[in-house]
Design an enzyme around this catalytic site. Structure first.
Site, short mmCIF file in Angstrom:
data_model
loop_
_atom_site.label_atom_id
_atom_site.label_comp_id
_atom_site.label_asym_id
_atom_site.label_seq_id
_atom_site.Cartn_x
_atom_site.Cartn_y
_atom_site.Cartn_z
N SER A 187 -5.08 2.12 2.22
CA SER A 187 -3.90 2.83 2.65
C SER A 187 -2.97 2.85 1.44
CB SER A 187 -3.25 2.10 3.82
OG SER A 187 -1.88 2.44 3.88
N ARG B 74 12.38 4.87 1.91
CA ARG B 74 12.53 5.11 3.36
C ARG B 74 13.94 5.48 3.79
NH1 ARG B 74 7.78 6.09 2.69
NH2 ARG B 74 6.13 4.75 3.46
N ASP C 270 7.87 -0.17 7.56
CA ASP C 270 8.46 1.17 7.45
C ASP C 270 9.04 1.67 8.77
OD1 ASP C 270 8.16 1.40 4.74
OD2 ASP C 270 6.10 2.14 4.89
N ASP D 207 -2.90 10.68 10.05
CA ASP D 207 -1.99 10.17 11.09
C ASP D 207 -0.96 11.21 11.51
OD1 ASP D 207 -3.13 7.65 11.26
OD2 ASP D 207 -1.75 6.75 9.81
N1 ARG Z 1 4.47 -3.60 1.69
C1 ARG Z 1 5.23 -2.52 1.14
C2 ARG Z 1 6.58 -2.42 1.78
O1 ARG Z 1 6.72 -2.83 2.90
C3 ARG Z 1 4.47 -1.21 1.20
C4 ARG Z 1 4.20 -0.67 2.56
C5 ARG Z 1 3.31 0.58 2.60
N2 ARG Z 1 2.04 0.35 1.96
C6 ARG Z 1 0.97 1.15 2.03
N3 ARG Z 1 -0.06 0.83 1.28
N4 ARG Z 1 0.93 2.19 2.79
O2 ARG Z 1 7.50 -1.91 1.20
#
Ligand code: ARG
Length: 403
Positions: A175, A94, A123, A14
Site C-alpha cells: 500500500s 491530509r 488518515d 478502494d
Molecule cells: N503511517 C503513515 C502515517 O500515518 C502513512 C500512512 C499511509 N501509508 C500508506 N502506505 N498508505 O502518516
C-alpha cells in the site's frame, strides 16, 4: 432531494469501488474530487474513470504550491519529525485535503463528504477531525469501515461485476501513499518486522550501496527558516522540493524503516523515502544550532516534538497547533543563512554553516591566544551554580554520620 456527496477520489481500487457502492446506496449526486499534492499517480484519465464509475462530476485541484508553502514549510520550520524521524508526508497532506473537501462541499452545496480510509489507520482520524473542525455541519461517510468487502479480491469481483474500469495491472503487494514530501510504503512482507525491506519496496531512492562513488556537495540558503536557493539558484517552492528529491534520491538519502505508534493504539511498520525532507530538516536544524540562543533552542526541541504529535494525531487545525506555530514563527525571524552539505551513499555531512545572525563567536570559542573568554569568571559562576548540590551533600553526609 437526495443529498449531494463529495468523495475524496484517487482512482485506485478502494475509491473506485466506493463511488459505485455509494451511488447504489444513496442515489444522491456524487462529486469525485482529487487533490494533486504531487502524488505522481495517474491523474490523466481520472475524470473519465470517475464518471464511468458513477460520479456525476469530477474535480481535480492542483494543491502542490499551497501544500509546500502553507503546510510543508510550517512543519519544516517547526522541526516536526514524528517519533524523532518520520517527516510526515501523509500526515501533513491530509489537513489540506480535508480543507479542500470542505470548500468543494460548500461550493457544490453538498452535505456529506466520503473518504476511502480504513478503520485502523491514522488518515481517517486526520480527515474526519479536520473536516469536523472546518465544517461541523457536514456528515461524514467512511464506507471502508462498514461495507461488506473483506479483501481486495472481493472488491475486485465487485468492480468486474459493475464494469468499474480498474486497471488489471499486476497488483503491487504494497500500500503506497506518495506526495512531494515523501512516500510511505506498507503491507506485504513489510508486515513482518523481523524481515528487512526488499529492494522493490523503495521507489524514490537508489540503494546507498549503489549510489555514486563520488560524493555530491550542495548548498542551501534559508530565508527566515524557509529554503529559497539551492546551489545559488533560486527555485520556486515546488521545484526546490522536486530538485532535492532527485539529488537526494540519486545519493541514497532519505530511506527510513520505522515502527511507529498509530493514533488508534497499534504499532505499525512502514518504509519511508523522503530525500528532500531529510536534507531540508538536516540543513534547517544545523542553521538553528548556529543562530538560536541556548534557551530558545532547547525549548524549541520540546515544541518540535509536541507539534509533530499534533500533526500526526490529526490536530493541524487545533488552537494549540496555531499557538505553537506562532512561537515557531517568532523563532524563525533570524534563521537566514547558508548550509553546505555533502551527500554520500545515504549519508549527510555538514561541510559549512554561515549566517549574519550566527551567534558563534570564534574569539569566545578559540583555545588560541586570541581567546577573549573570561576564564576567571567561571570560578564564581560554578560555585553558585553548584551550591544547591553541595548544600544537599553536606546535609546528607551529616545525617549519615549521626545514624
Ligand atoms: N503511517 C503513515 C502515517 O500515518 C502513512 C500512512 C499511509 N501509508 C500508506 N502506505 N498508505 O502518516
Amino acid at each position: 432531494m437526495a443529498d449531494k456527496i463529495v468523495v475524496a477520489y484517487s482512482g485506485g481500487l478502494d475509491t473506485s469501488v466506493m463511488v459505485k457502492w455509494l451511488s447504489r446506496k444513496y442515489h444522491g449526486e456524487i462529486i469525485a474530487v482529487c487533490g494533486d499534492l504531487g502524488q505522481k499517480d495517474e491523474l490523466t484519465g481520472l475524470e473519465e474513470k470517475a464518471l464511468k464509475t458513477g460520479a456525476s462530476k469530477f474535480i481535480l485541484v492542483d494543491l502542490k504550491h499551497e501544500f509546500i508553502t502553507e503546510y510543508v514549510w510550517k512543519a519544516l520550520k517547526a522541526g516536526a519529525l514524528y517519533e524523532g524521524a518520520y517527516p510526515m508526508a501523509c500526515a501533513i497532506g491530509r489537513p489540506l485535503l480535508a480543507k479542500m473537501l470542505t470548500e468543494i462541499a460548500e461550493q457544490e452545496g453538498a452535505g456529506t463528504i466520503a473518504h476511502g480510509c480504513t478503520g485502523k489507520g491514522n488518515d481517517q482520524v486526520r480527515f474526519e477531525v479536520g473536516i469536523q473542525t472546518l465544517a461541523p455541519e457536514i456528515k461524514l461517510e467512511a464506507p471502508l469501515r462498514t461495507w461488506e468487502f473483506k479483501s481486495r479480491e472481493e472488491e475486485m469481483e465487485y468492480a468486474i461485476l459493475h464494469n468499474i474500469p480498474v486497471k488489471a495491472k499486476k497488483d503491487s503487494p504494497y500500500s503506497i501513499d506518495q506526495n512531494l514530501w515523501g512516500i510511505a510504503v506498507e503491507c506485504g512482507v513489510l508486515e513482518d518486522p523481523t524481515m528487512p525491506p526488499p529492494e522493490d519496496a523503495y521507489q524514490l531512492t537508489v540503494n546507498p550501496k549503489d549510489a555514486p562513488a563520488e560524493s555530491e556537495v550542495i548548498s542551501i540558503h534559508f530565508d527566515k527558516g524557509i529554503p529559497v536557493w539551492v546551489n545559488g539558484i533560486h527555485f520556486d517552492p515546488v521545484t526546490l522540493v522536486n530538485e532535492l528529491n532527485i539529488i537526494g534520491g540519486r545519493n541514497g538519502i532519505g530511506r527510513m524503516d520505522l515502527i511507529e505508534n498509530r493514533v488508534v493504539g497499534i504499532k505499525s511498520r512502514e518504509i519511508y523515502e523522503a530525500p528532500a525532507a531529510v536534507i531540508l530538516h538536516n540543513a534547517h536544524h544545523e542553521l538553528e544550532k548556529l543562530i538560536l540562543d541556548k534557551e530558545t533552542f532547547r525549548y524549541k526541541q520540546d515544541v518540535s516534538n509536541k507539534i509533530a504529535n499534533l500533526i500526526y494525531d490529526g490536530l493541524w487545525f487545533s488552537p494549540l497547533f496555531s499557538s505553537l506555530m506562532a512561537f515557531v514563527d517568532s523563532t524563525q525571524e533570524n534563521i537566514t543563512g547558508e548550509i553546505v552539505l555533502e551527500l554520500y551513499k545515504g549519508n549527510i555531512t555538514v561541510l559549512s554553516r554561515s549566517s549574519v545572525h550566527s551567534l558563534y563567536n570564534k574569539e569566545l570559542a578559540t583555545y588560541t591566544s586570541d581567546d577573549t573568554f573570561d576564564h576567571k569568571a567561571s570560578e564564581g559562576f560554578i560555585k553558585i551554580y553548584g551550591l544547591p548540590y553541595k548544600t544537599m551533600s553536606l546535609v546528607n553526609n551529616k545525617l549519615k554520620a549521626t545514624v
